[in-house]
Motif scaffolding. Sequence first.
Motif, PDB file in Angstrom:
ATOM      1  N   LEU A 139      11.451  53.115  74.463  1.00 42.48           N
ATOM      2  CA  LEU A 139      12.385  52.098  73.993  1.00 42.48           C
ATOM      3  C   LEU A 139      13.411  51.755  75.063  1.00 42.48           C
ATOM      4  N   PRO A 140      14.030  50.583  74.952  1.00 38.86           N
ATOM      5  CA  PRO A 140      15.142  50.274  75.854  1.00 38.86           C
ATOM      6  C   PRO A 140      16.234  51.334  75.695  1.00 38.86           C
ATOM      7  N   LEU A 141      16.968  51.590  76.764  1.00 34.01           N
ATOM      8  CA  LEU A 141      17.968  52.660  76.775  1.00 34.01           C
ATOM      9  C   LEU A 141      18.930  52.577  75.596  1.00 34.01           C
ATOM     10  N   GLU A 142      19.373  51.373  75.250  1.00 38.28           N
ATOM     11  CA  GLU A 142      20.345  51.236  74.155  1.00 38.28           C
ATOM     12  C   GLU A 142      19.771  51.629  72.802  1.00 38.28           C
ATOM     13  N   LYS A 143      18.437  51.694  72.688  1.00 34.50           N
ATOM     14  CA  LYS A 143      17.796  52.117  71.432  1.00 34.50           C
ATOM     15  C   LYS A 143      17.492  53.618  71.425  1.00 34.50           C
ATOM     16  N   GLN A 144      17.588  54.258  72.591  1.00 33.96           N
ATOM     17  CA  GLN A 144      17.256  55.672  72.693  1.00 33.96           C
ATOM     18  C   GLN A 144      18.373  56.588  72.212  1.00 33.96           C
ATOM     19  N   VAL A 145      19.543  56.026  72.025  1.00 30.17           N
ATOM     20  CA  VAL A 145      20.710  56.752  71.526  1.00 30.17           C
ATOM     21  C   VAL A 145      21.318  55.907  70.418  1.00 30.17           C
ATOM     22  N   ALA A 146      21.708  56.551  69.327  1.00 36.12           N
ATOM     23  CA  ALA A 146      22.403  55.817  68.263  1.00 36.12           C
ATOM     24  C   ALA A 146      23.896  55.918  68.523  1.00 36.12           C
ATOM     25  N   SER A 147      24.617  54.835  68.244  1.00 34.13           N
ATOM     26  CA  SER A 147      26.067  54.881  68.426  1.00 34.13           C
ATOM     27  C   SER A 147      26.744  53.951  67.440  1.00 34.13           C
ATOM     28  N   ALA A 148      27.964  54.320  67.094  1.00 31.86           N
ATOM     29  CA  ALA A 148      28.778  53.499  66.199  1.00 31.86           C
ATOM     30  C   ALA A 148      30.233  53.939  66.340  1.00 31.86           C
ATOM     31  N   PRO A 149      31.146  52.987  66.324  1.00 32.05           N
ATOM     32  CA  PRO A 149      32.570  53.336  66.442  1.00 32.05           C
ATOM     33  C   PRO A 149      33.151  53.795  65.105  1.00 32.05           C
ATOM     34  N   GLY A 150      34.161  54.639  65.194  1.00 35.60           N
ATOM     35  CA  GLY A 150      34.992  54.975  64.047  1.00 35.60           C
ATOM     36  C   GLY A 150      34.362  55.787  62.939  1.00 35.60           C
ATOM     37  N   ILE A 151      33.238  56.406  63.160  1.00 32.60           N
ATOM     38  CA  ILE A 151      32.594  57.203  62.107  1.00 32.60           C
ATOM     39  C   ILE A 151      33.425  58.458  61.853  1.00 32.60           C
ATOM     40  N   LYS A 152      33.691  58.727  60.575  1.00 33.38           N
ATOM     41  CA  LYS A 152      34.517  59.887  60.239  1.00 33.38           C
ATOM     42  C   LYS A 152      33.875  60.802  59.203  1.00 33.38           C
ATOM     43  N   THR A 153      33.169  60.246  58.224  1.00 37.23           N
ATOM     44  CA  THR A 153      32.674  61.059  57.113  1.00 37.23           C
ATOM     45  C   THR A 153      31.237  61.522  57.338  1.00 37.23           C
ATOM     46  N   ARG A 154      30.880  62.560  56.648  1.00 36.83           N
ATOM     47  CA  ARG A 154      29.517  63.091  56.709  1.00 36.83           C
ATOM     48  C   ARG A 154      28.507  62.019  56.281  1.00 36.83           C
ATOM     49  N   GLU A 155      28.876  61.242  55.268  1.00 38.53           N
ATOM     50  CA  GLU A 155      27.989  60.175  54.785  1.00 38.53           C
ATOM     51  C   GLU A 155      27.761  59.119  55.857  1.00 38.53           C
ATOM     52  N   GLU A 156      28.802  58.766  56.613  1.00 37.25           N
ATOM     53  CA  GLU A 156      28.660  57.770  57.685  1.00 37.25           C
ATOM     54  C   GLU A 156      27.758  58.305  58.801  1.00 37.25           C
ATOM     55  N   TYR A 157      27.932  59.584  59.152  1.00 37.22           N
ATOM     56  CA  TYR A 157      27.051  60.202  60.147  1.00 37.22           C
ATOM     57  C   TYR A 157      25.600  60.162  59.669  1.00 37.22           C
ATOM     58  N   GLN A 158      25.394  60.551  58.420  1.00 41.97           N
ATOM     59  CA  GLN A 158      24.040  60.614  57.873  1.00 41.97           C
ATOM     60  C   GLN A 158      23.403  59.226  57.818  1.00 41.97           C
ATOM     61  N   HIS A 159      24.173  58.216  57.446  1.00 41.90           N
ATOM     62  CA  HIS A 159      23.664  56.847  57.403  1.00 41.90           C
ATOM     63  C   HIS A 159      23.243  56.389  58.809  1.00 41.90           C
ATOM     64  N   LEU A 160      24.073  56.670  59.808  1.00 37.00           N
ATOM     65  CA  LEU A 160      23.740  56.297  61.185  1.00 37.00           C
ATOM     66  C   LEU A 160      22.448  56.984  61.615  1.00 37.00           C
ATOM     67  N   LEU A 161      22.317  58.271  61.327  1.00 40.18           N
ATOM     68  CA  LEU A 161      21.118  59.019  61.701  1.00 40.18           C
ATOM     69  C   LEU A 161      19.881  58.466  61.008  1.00 40.18           C
ATOM     70  N   ASP A 162      19.949  58.306  59.691  1.00 36.37           N
ATOM     71  CA  ASP A 162      18.789  57.820  58.935  1.00 36.37           C
ATOM     72  C   ASP A 162      18.372  56.430  59.398  1.00 36.37           C
ATOM     73  N   THR A 163      19.334  55.559  59.605  1.00 38.76           N
ATOM     74  CA  THR A 163      19.050  54.189  60.059  1.00 38.76           C
ATOM     75  C   THR A 163      18.389  54.212  61.430  1.00 38.76           C
ATOM     76  N   TRP A 164      18.920  55.015  62.337  1.00 34.35           N
ATOM     77  CA  TRP A 164      18.385  55.089  63.692  1.00 34.35           C
ATOM     78  C   TRP A 164      16.947  55.600  63.696  1.00 34.35           C
ATOM     79  N   VAL A 165      16.677  56.687  62.980  1.00 27.94           N
ATOM     80  CA  VAL A 165      15.320  57.238  62.952  1.00 27.94           C
ATOM     81  C   VAL A 165      14.348  56.210  62.380  1.00 27.94           C
TER      82      VAL A 165
END
Length: 176
Positions: A139-165
């Motif tokens: 994948l292009p480099l920007e797709k090889q790592v997930a990133s998002a600003p301002g994440i604070k809660t466990r749910e936000e982390y989990q959403h970012l992970l699930d979406t990225w995978v």
Amino acid sequence: MMDRYYFLLLGTAIPYKHLNKIVRKFNNYYERASPERQQQFVEIVPEYHIRRFYDPLPYSMQMTGVMVEPAYLNRFLEIISRLNFTFILCHYRHGHLETTLDGIEYRVTSYRSLEDVVYLTFEYEEEIDGRFADKLLTLPLEKQVASAPGIKTREEYQHLLDTWVREVLAYPAKNA
């Protein structure tokens, strides 16, 4: 206690020879400083990602940690930025997350940059499905790592992970 940061290095075209030369120069200043002055230095620990996990770097090319006086931290970052590769200075704290999709467990390490952006990097482990890792590296480099600003809660982390995978799995396979 000395301040510590992670130095997240991303990409396959990292100019290790030049980077090591710069690191040696900054570490030389640390070695020549008095013990009292050394206590004021900042330690920057390298974390390598997005390289061929089955083709490790030769030992001579692996960057060791770098010791920088706080007054010269911006200068160090400026010099490194001229090397034209992606790097992110992160807080020393990091975390681990996992998700399971279709019976396969995916594990990541999370880092938080000094600019409050969370980065997720895939943990390459032999026991997981190697097809995901192989696909990720195409994948292009920007797709090889997930990133998002301002994440604070466990749910936000989990959403970012699930979406990225899911995005990685849905990305069209090269040479399939």
